[in-house]
Motif scaffolding. Structure first.
Motif, mmCIF file in Angstrom:
data_model
loop_
_atom_site.group_PDB
_atom_site.id
_atom_site.type_symbol
_atom_site.label_atom_id
_atom_site.label_comp_id
_atom_site.label_asym_id
_atom_site.label_seq_id
_atom_site.Cartn_x
_atom_site.Cartn_y
_atom_site.Cartn_z
ATOM 1 N N GLU A 49 0.832 -1.206 0.000
ATOM 2 C CA GLU A 49 0.000 0.000 0.000
ATOM 3 C C GLU A 49 0.863 1.251 0.000
ATOM 4 O OE1 GLU A 49 -2.711 -0.266 3.291
ATOM 5 O OE2 GLU A 49 -3.842 -1.899 2.351
ATOM 6 N N ALA A 50 1.947 1.238 0.763
ATOM 7 C CA ALA A 50 2.853 2.391 0.797
ATOM 8 C C ALA A 50 3.510 2.598 -0.556
ATOM 9 C CB ALA A 50 3.913 2.190 1.881
ATOM 10 N N ALA A 51 3.874 1.510 -1.217
ATOM 11 C CA ALA A 51 4.507 1.627 -2.532
ATOM 12 C C ALA A 51 3.531 2.192 -3.556
ATOM 13 C CB ALA A 51 5.028 0.264 -2.992
ATOM 14 N N ARG A 52 2.258 1.775 -3.466
ATOM 15 C CA ARG A 52 1.256 2.293 -4.408
ATOM 16 C C ARG A 52 0.968 3.773 -4.183
ATOM 17 N NH1 ARG A 52 -1.323 -2.734 -3.630
ATOM 18 N NH2 ARG A 52 -2.669 -1.843 -2.043
ATOM 19 N N SER A 53 1.048 4.222 -2.943
ATOM 20 C CA SER A 53 0.714 5.616 -2.649
ATOM 21 C C SER A 53 1.913 6.553 -2.790
ATOM 22 C CB SER A 53 0.112 5.736 -1.251
ATOM 23 O OG SER A 53 1.064 5.403 -0.275
ATOM 24 N N ALA A 54 3.114 5.996 -2.923
ATOM 25 C CA ALA A 54 4.310 6.824 -3.076
ATOM 26 C C ALA A 54 4.346 7.410 -4.477
ATOM 27 C CB ALA A 54 5.563 5.982 -2.827
ATOM 28 N N PRO A 55 4.877 8.613 -4.592
ATOM 29 C CA PRO A 55 5.010 9.190 -5.938
ATOM 30 C C PRO A 55 5.917 8.310 -6.799
ATOM 31 C CG PRO A 55 5.711 10.753 -4.235
ATOM 32 C CD PRO A 55 5.385 9.465 -3.561
ATOM 33 N N SER A 56 5.630 8.266 -8.066
ATOM 34 C CA SER A 56 6.403 7.444 -8.975
ATOM 35 C C SER A 56 7.838 7.931 -9.039
ATOM 36 C CB SER A 56 5.772 7.495 -10.373
ATOM 37 O OG SER A 56 6.569 6.794 -11.291
ATOM 38 N N ALA A 57 8.758 6.997 -9.123
ATOM 39 C CA ALA A 57 10.175 7.358 -9.210
ATOM 40 C C ALA A 57 10.539 7.794 -10.629
ATOM 41 C CB ALA A 57 11.037 6.165 -8.791
ATOM 42 N N ARG A 58 9.681 7.453 -11.579
ATOM 43 C CA ARG A 58 9.970 7.833 -12.968
ATOM 44 C C ARG A 58 9.513 9.257 -13.233
ATOM 45 N NH1 ARG A 58 7.059 3.326 -16.237
ATOM 46 N NH2 ARG A 58 6.198 2.674 -14.280
ATOM 47 N N PRO A 59 10.301 10.010 -14.009
ATOM 48 C CA PRO A 59 9.859 11.373 -14.353
ATOM 49 C C PRO A 59 8.637 11.309 -15.267
ATOM 50 C CG PRO A 59 11.914 10.816 -15.476
ATOM 51 C CD PRO A 59 11.598 9.678 -14.556
#
Length: 66
Positions: A49-59
């Motif tokens: 869930e934390a990974a899904r809610s984190a901003p994407s690392a890709r520009p």
């Protein structure tokens, strides 16, 4: 695996009975085994869930227009 930390918890009778039944059926080696498994599952779910809610690392991708 030797325990590194132990704790005591209080459970409602219904949960304690369910855990005892799972151990008796051989689904888990012990109450501790079941609790460790449950905590790992919950931790994994929280991590996902934390990974899904984190901003994407890709520009962000542009439109290609200059």
């Amino acid at each position: 695996m030797p325990a590194k930390h132990s704790c005591h918890i209080a459970l409602p009778e219904a949960l304690a009975s369910w855990i005892d039944a799972q151990v008796a059926k051989g689904e888990y080696a012990s109450t501790s085994d079941l609790v460790r498994t449950a905590v790992r599952v919950l931790r994994s779910r929280d991590d996902e869930e934390a990974a899904r809610s984190a901003p994407s690392a890709r520009p962000a991708r542009g439109t290609g227009e200059a």
